[in-house]
Write an enzyme that holds these catalytic residues in place. Structure first.
Site, PDB file in Angstrom:
ATOM      1  CG  ASP A 103      54.805  -6.851   2.866  1.00 43.53           C
ATOM      2  OD1 ASP A 103      55.344  -5.740   2.705  1.00 43.53           O
ATOM      3  OD2 ASP A 103      53.708  -7.006   3.431  1.00 43.53           O
ATOM      4  CG  ASP A 156      55.113  -2.140  13.559  1.00 44.86           C
ATOM      5  OD1 ASP A 156      54.775  -1.181  12.831  1.00 44.86           O
ATOM      6  OD2 ASP A 156      55.962  -2.980  13.227  1.00 44.86           O
TER       7      ASP A 156
END
Length: 243
Positions: A131, A10
């Site tokens: 998500d 990330d």
């Protein structure tokens, strides 16, 4: 059926970080050389990477492009990229630069036709992120929560030719609480699209549980903090996933 292990990189401000519950103010920095980190995962045996441009997810366009390019050039396997990919131009640009798959989240909710067209034109290259916060789809870097149930979102793309669904339980992400295996398997069973698990992987037991359910449609699992904190050995995870 083997499980794909996706080590996560990330990106925030060009650095390798992990967030807690998707909160940009709760970032732990693990390094400032993303390409070197990608090589470490490759040396441990990983053939896939999951890369997220966190700044891009909030901005709605690429922010850590240079770091992504460096990762793609360094990593010998397949790179899956998400974060702020919301236009046809950005999709094409990343494929041209060597990304194997792009993950579309916010745009999949706001502009489903973009996903359908891209899935048609780039077979096997489009992943839809579903998500979830309390079972509802979260978008815009998880900052917003829609009124659309995750299963309903997933079923919208069953006939679109997308490669996979990326399911993240936002409430567990980066917290090492353990992957929400039950919700992930439920989603896999409710749709014909393969599902990638994400969020909360705490150790080898999560890999065991997900591998058991590979035949239910679990294609792979993304893991980040557990690897960086040493709670999960990548070689051991890859060995279990291949059984």
């Amino acid at each position: 059926m083997s499980l794909i292990i996706f080590p996560a990189i990330d990106l925030k401000g060009g650095q390798v970080v992990r967030l807690a519950e998707g909160d940009m103010d709760r970032a732990t920095v693990y390094g400032d050389n993303p390409a070197a980190q990608a090589l470490l995962f490759a040396e441990a045996g990983a053939g896939h990477l999951h890369v997220v441009d966190l700044d891009g997810a909030f901005a709605g366009n690429s922010v850590n492009g240079d770091a992504v390019k460096a990762i793609v050039e360094a990593f010998p396997g397949h790179v899956q990229l998400g974060g702020g990919i919301r236009t046809r131009e950005s999709i094409e640009r990343w494929f041209d630069l060597g990304v194997a798959r792009v993950v579309i989240g916010t745009a999949a909710l706001d502009n489903p036709e973009l996903v359908r067209e891209a899935a048609r034109d780039f077979p096997g290259g489009i992943v839809v992120a579903v998500d979830a916060r309390d079972g509802l789809v979260a978008t815009k870097g998880w900052a917003d929560v829609s009124d659309v149930p995750v299963v309903d979102m997933a079923r919208r793309f069953e006939d679109a030719g997308v490669a996979a669904l990326l399911f993240t339980d936002v409430g567990r992400d980066g917290l090492l609480k353990g992957c929400n295996v039950e919700a992930t398997v439920d989603l896999a069973r409710a749709t014909d699209i393969p599902v990638i698990a994400s969020g909360g992987v705490a150790g080898i037991s999560d890999i065991h549980m997900l591998a058991i359910h590979a035949r239910d449609g679990i294609e792979g699992v993304i893991t980040g903090r557990a690897l960086y904190d040493g709670r999960l050995d990548l070689k051991a995870a890859l060995a279990i996933a291949a059984q």
